[in-house]
Design a protein around this motif. Structure first.
Motif, short mmCIF file in Angstrom:
data_model
loop_
_atom_site.label_atom_id
_atom_site.label_comp_id
_atom_site.label_asym_id
_atom_site.label_seq_id
_atom_site.Cartn_x
_atom_site.Cartn_y
_atom_site.Cartn_z
N ASP A 293 0.85 -1.18 0.00
CA ASP A 293 0.00 0.00 0.00
C ASP A 293 0.89 1.24 0.00
O ASP A 293 1.23 1.78 1.04
CB ASP A 293 -0.91 0.00 1.23
CG ASP A 293 -1.82 1.23 1.27
OD1 ASP A 293 -1.89 1.92 0.25
OD2 ASP A 293 -2.43 1.47 2.32
N LYS A 298 -7.10 2.57 -2.95
CA LYS A 298 -7.28 1.16 -2.59
C LYS A 298 -8.58 1.02 -1.83
O LYS A 298 -9.00 1.92 -1.10
CB LYS A 298 -6.11 0.69 -1.73
CG LYS A 298 -6.07 -0.78 -1.45
CD LYS A 298 -4.81 -1.14 -0.69
CE LYS A 298 -4.70 -2.63 -0.46
NZ LYS A 298 -3.47 -2.96 0.28
N THR A 300 -10.62 -1.51 0.83
CA THR A 300 -10.55 -2.68 1.73
C THR A 300 -11.94 -2.95 2.28
O THR A 300 -12.74 -2.04 2.49
CB THR A 300 -9.58 -2.43 2.89
OG1 THR A 300 -10.00 -1.25 3.59
CG2 THR A 300 -8.17 -2.24 2.39
N GLY A 304 -11.52 -7.56 6.45
CA GLY A 304 -10.93 -8.36 5.37
C GLY A 304 -11.88 -9.36 4.77
O GLY A 304 -11.45 -10.32 4.13
N ASN A 306 -14.75 -10.51 2.18
CA ASN A 306 -15.34 -10.18 0.89
C ASN A 306 -16.67 -10.87 0.69
O ASN A 306 -17.14 -10.99 -0.45
CB ASN A 306 -14.39 -10.57 -0.24
CG ASN A 306 -13.17 -9.66 -0.27
OD1 ASN A 306 -12.93 -8.90 0.65
ND2 ASN A 306 -12.40 -9.72 -1.34
#
Length: 866
Positions: A293, A298, A300, A304, A306
């Motif tokens: 990074d 970005k 996120t 974490g 998805n």
């Protein structure tokens, strides 16, 4: 940098200037020769920024042609990908770095090894970053710090010449912090905190915006900046030396005394100051390439994750900027303009981040999927059932579980559980991969109803082990619909209540049914049956040793069964003080027995089994010598003995002071030799129906009363005041009664006739008081008068020569024990329990151990008179 002073500093500057200028010249020609022999690849600049690119060293393309050296091979020339031909070569005296593959996110690096302050793996280029040659310069360096040097400095690049020139030190004085210089005027530098954390990939971006004014580099105000990992850490005015720096840009060394130890993946140099958007563009290129990074845009996902959990969302967070737009599947999401977005639907999401300078960047897409996690419960049977068995409930397989009953933890954590009680059952299902959790909705809970199966436990109203003839009440749970009782697994007909009175030895069981139709049985199940043990009564039959028709002085022994814990004898239904297995008696009566065995069971002799003891006609002998007589010494005295039931022609034997009177076997004794205190005894021998009895009766003492006005011997002295010849007329106890008339002349409570005057061992102690007497005997008086006058009120043995007295036992004429003592000084006072005993003849027996250790046992008769 100013680490040396005076002549030493000048010498050091000159020496290294000569060394590296010479090396540069050699490398330059070699590099140009190589460049001329091979076509340069037409590559765009990093991140498609190529304007002003003068040096691009990429460890992923060391040869700038797509080929790579062998792993761990030394690299003498690191080819420039900028098409400017500024290849980096190893100066004379330095060592090449090693090509090491797969080091940063799968990408290779060149590994530099520091050997000394100015010695190690060092590369020189023909790029001149001095302000006099290159006012503005932007340098990007991706590196990973290796082992630190205690007390020393390490620099990934530089053109320093002993002063605050243009260079970057990642580790200062062996620490994990570095510095980037501003110039030789305060403030000299900016700290780069964490610049040398071993093993961490870092990006250092240096922007020098120089401007000369005469011999000075004054730089535009705030035109220079240092970025670390893509983030601005300071802005400053560049005042580095305009021409004191080395004219060459070095990699793996600052140009002075800070050789580097670690990995370098990429070095990019522009001969201009890049805009913030261009810097952001190159940061994006480096971030994507090395998986770091580096302040590029970005997105996120929260935690974490998805995966969008059921009834939930995933919070997407963009990198910091000035403004934001969110895209789903490439389409802008209306009103999504904040740094975060809560995604509830599956799809591909991107963030367009615009910084303060108006530079925009679109993040790489992040793909979210929607979880199909379910907390539906399936049941393995009816939801309503009787207790005892269980119901299996199942949740979807492959997850983590937490079960609840009526909303409270059930403390079960498996996919399948067994439930035994009523309640509303739900489950929380958690996917350990996605972290999603879902709980069964209340309306979908499994409503389980469990009817209590009635207990077949049998309670008892008393002990279940008892003696024959007793019983115990067995009790079931009350209030049930149906009861069936079983004895030894056989149905007891007609018994339908909740209690049963058990009298027989065996096993009892119960079968019950509730109003909900739940049936339970304890038949064949030892855990729920009740064992009743009935012990037989012991036999209470009396055995007889000998005949039950006994003589007057005879006895019979009755005995009970052996091995009982308790015995109780009765005569004529009256309890006796006898609790042994055997009873020896000389008394007539009807005898019965009660025995108790080791289990506490008792039984009594039946009326038909009573033992009747009878006594043949008693021999009753009494001796009477009449009242005290008025007589003179030598006067004839007649004594008579009477034998009752003595049979035909009983035989009489007379004794005076234990000496037999010869020639007299009649019931009458006439004697004129008696003296006051003499003891007369008669023994009667009779034969009645085979009973031979020797029975002794002892007479009382005779007292001769003399008239005071008589003179029996005609000597002119009244009988009351004279002392017959040969008689000691003293008065030892001073009681006014002459000793020859006093039966207890020493007033000690014993008759003089009992005491005697013998002293066999001549020790001055009369034998009857002397335990050391050479004569051994146990002597009892033949009569005593417990009338409370203080004389002869207690009868006790005289034991000369007896060392250890054992006992004295006294029996009445019926053989009953009336007194017992193990103390020779404790005599009988003629009572039992405080009640005076009748005037009669009694039997005594006494035993002891004499001075020689021999057993001495003596028995005899005495008379109690009142």
């Amino acid at each position: 940098m100013k680490y040396l002073c005076g002549n030493a500093q000048a010498f050091y500057r000159y020496f290294f200037h000569f060394l590296f200028v010479s090396s540069f010249t050699l490398s330059f020609f070699i590099s140009n020769a190589q460049h001329a022999s091979k076509a340069t690849l037409d590559l765009p600049g990093p991140g498609d920024v190529s304007d002003g690119l003068v040096l691009w060293l990429d460890a992923s393309d060391v040869n700038a042609d797509g080929t790579a050296p062998e792993d761990n091979a030394g690299v003498s020339t690191w080819k420039d990908k900028s098409s400017k031909g500024n290849n980096a070569t190893v100066p004379f005296g330095q060592n090449p770095a090693l090509f090491v593959s797969n080091q940063i996110n799968g990408k290779p690096v060149l590994r530099f090894t520091r050997l000394a302050d100015a010695l190690g793996s060092v590369y020189i280029t023909n790029v001149d970053i001095r302000p006099i040659s290159m006012f503005d310069v932007t340098i990007f360096t991706v590196y990973k710090q290796g082992t630190l040097s205690p007390g020393g400095h390490q620099a990934p690049w530089g053109a320093d010449n002993l002063d605050w020139d243009r260079f970057y030190i990642s580790s200062l004085n062996g620490t994990t912090n570095g510095v980037a210089p501003f110039g030789p005027f305060p403030p000299y530098n900016t700290p780069v905190v964490g610049g040398a954390v071993v093993g961490k990939t870092r990006l250092l971006t240096a922007v020098y915006d120089g401007e000369m004014s005469g011999e000075d580099n004054v730089g535009p105000e705030n035109g220079s900046a240092i970025y670390f990992n893509g983030k601005l850490i300071t802005t400053f005015t560049d005042k580095t030396h305009i021409n004191d720096e080395k004219p060459n840009f070095y990699v793996g060394w600052d140009g002075d005394n800070s050789a580097y130890n670690g990995d370098i993946a990429e070095v990019i140099v522009f001969d201009r100051k890049l805009s913030e958007c261009e810097i952001l563009q190159i940061n994006k290129y480096l971030a994507d390439k090395y998986g770091e990074d580096f302040a590029s845009a970005k997105v996120t996902a929260s935690a974490g994750n998805n995966i969008i959990c059921p009834n939930s969302s995933v919070t997407l967070t963009a990198s910091a900027g000035q403004s934001y737009k969110w895209l789903k599947d490439g389409v802008e999401i209306a009103d999504a303009t904040t740094i975060t977005y809560a995604a509830t639907e599956a799809g591909s999401y991107q963030a367009v981040v615009t910084n303060e300078s108006g530079c925009s960047e679109t993040s790489a897409p992040i793909v979210l999927t929607k979880s199909t996690l379910s907390a539906d419960i399936s049941a393995g049977g009816p939801l309503e059932f009787c207790s005892g068995p269980s119901l299996e409930l199942s949740a979807p397989a492959g997850y983590e579980y937490e079960w609840f009953a009526d909303g409270k933890p059930y403390y079960e954590y498996s996919q399948k559980i067994n439930v035994y009680g009523s309640g509303d059952y739900t489950v929380k299902v958690t996917d350990p991969v996605s972290g999603c959790s879902v709980t069964t909705p209340v309306e979908n809970a499994k409503h389980v109803v469990v009817h209590e199966t009635p207990s077949t436990y049998i309670d008892k109203d008393g002990p279940t082990t008892f003696c024959a003839g007793d019983s115990v009440v067995l009790k079931a749970t009350p209030g049930l619909t149906e009861y069936k009782w079983y004895y030894n697994d056989e149905l007891i007909p007609g018994i339908t209540g909740d209690t049963y009175t058990a009298k027989k030895d065996g096993t009892y069981a119960l079968e019950v049914k509730s109003d909900k139709g739940c049936v339970n049985t304890g038949v064949g199940n030892s855990e729920f049956s009740r064992r009743v043990t009935v012990r037989p009564l012991p036999e209470a039959k009396i055995g007889v040793e000998g005949t039950t028709a006994i003589c007057q002085e005879g006895q019979v022994t009755l005995y009970a069964p052996a091995d009982m814990s308790a015995y109780k004898w009765f005569k004529n239904n009256v309890s006796l003080e006898q609790h042994d297995q055997q009873l020896t008696t000389n008394a007539a009566g009807s005898y019965t027995l009660e025995v108790t065995d080791g289990y506490g069971c008792s039984n009594s002799t039946s009326a038909g089994d009573a033992v009747n003891v009878s006594i043949k006609p008693n021999i009753q002998v009494s001796v009477s010598i009449g009242n005290d007589q008025v007589s003179c010494a030598g006067q004839l005295t007649t004594l008579k003995a009477t034998a009752v039931n003595g049979g035909t022609a009983p035989t009489f034997e007379w004794f005076i002071n234990e000496v037999p009177v010869p020639g007299n076997s009649t019931p009458t004794l006439s004697v004129n030799t008696l003296k006051p205190g003499d003891v007369v005894k008669v023994k009667v021998i009779s034969n009645i129906e085979g009973c031979v009895v020797n029975y002794e009766a002892v007479s009382s003492s005779i007292t001769l009363k003399l008239k005071s006005n008589e003179d029996c011997d005609n000597d002119g002295v009244a009988n009351g005041i004279e002392c017959p010849a040969g008689v000691n007329c003293g008065d030892k106890d001073q009681d006014g009664k002459p000793d020859y008339l006093d039966t207890d002349s020493d007033n000690d409570g014993r008759l003089d006739a009992e005491e005697g005057t013998g002293d066999c061992n001549n020790n001055g102690i009369p034998d009857y008081l002397d335990a050391e007497s050479c004569n051994t005997a146990i002597i009892m008086p033949t009569l005593f008068s417990p009338n409370g006058d203080g004389k002869n009120d207690v009868i006790r043995p005289i034991i000369p020569g007896i060392k250890t007295f054992q006992y004295l036992k006294i029996f009445n004429r019926w053989g009953n024990l009336v007194f017992e003592s193990k103390d020779a000084n404790k005599g009988w006072d003629g009572t039992i329990g405080g009640r005076p005993q009748p005037q009669d003849t009694y039997i005594w027996i006494s035993s002891g151990i004499d001075k020689d250790g021999k057993q001495v046992t003596v028995k005899g008769l005495f008379t109690l008179i009142r």
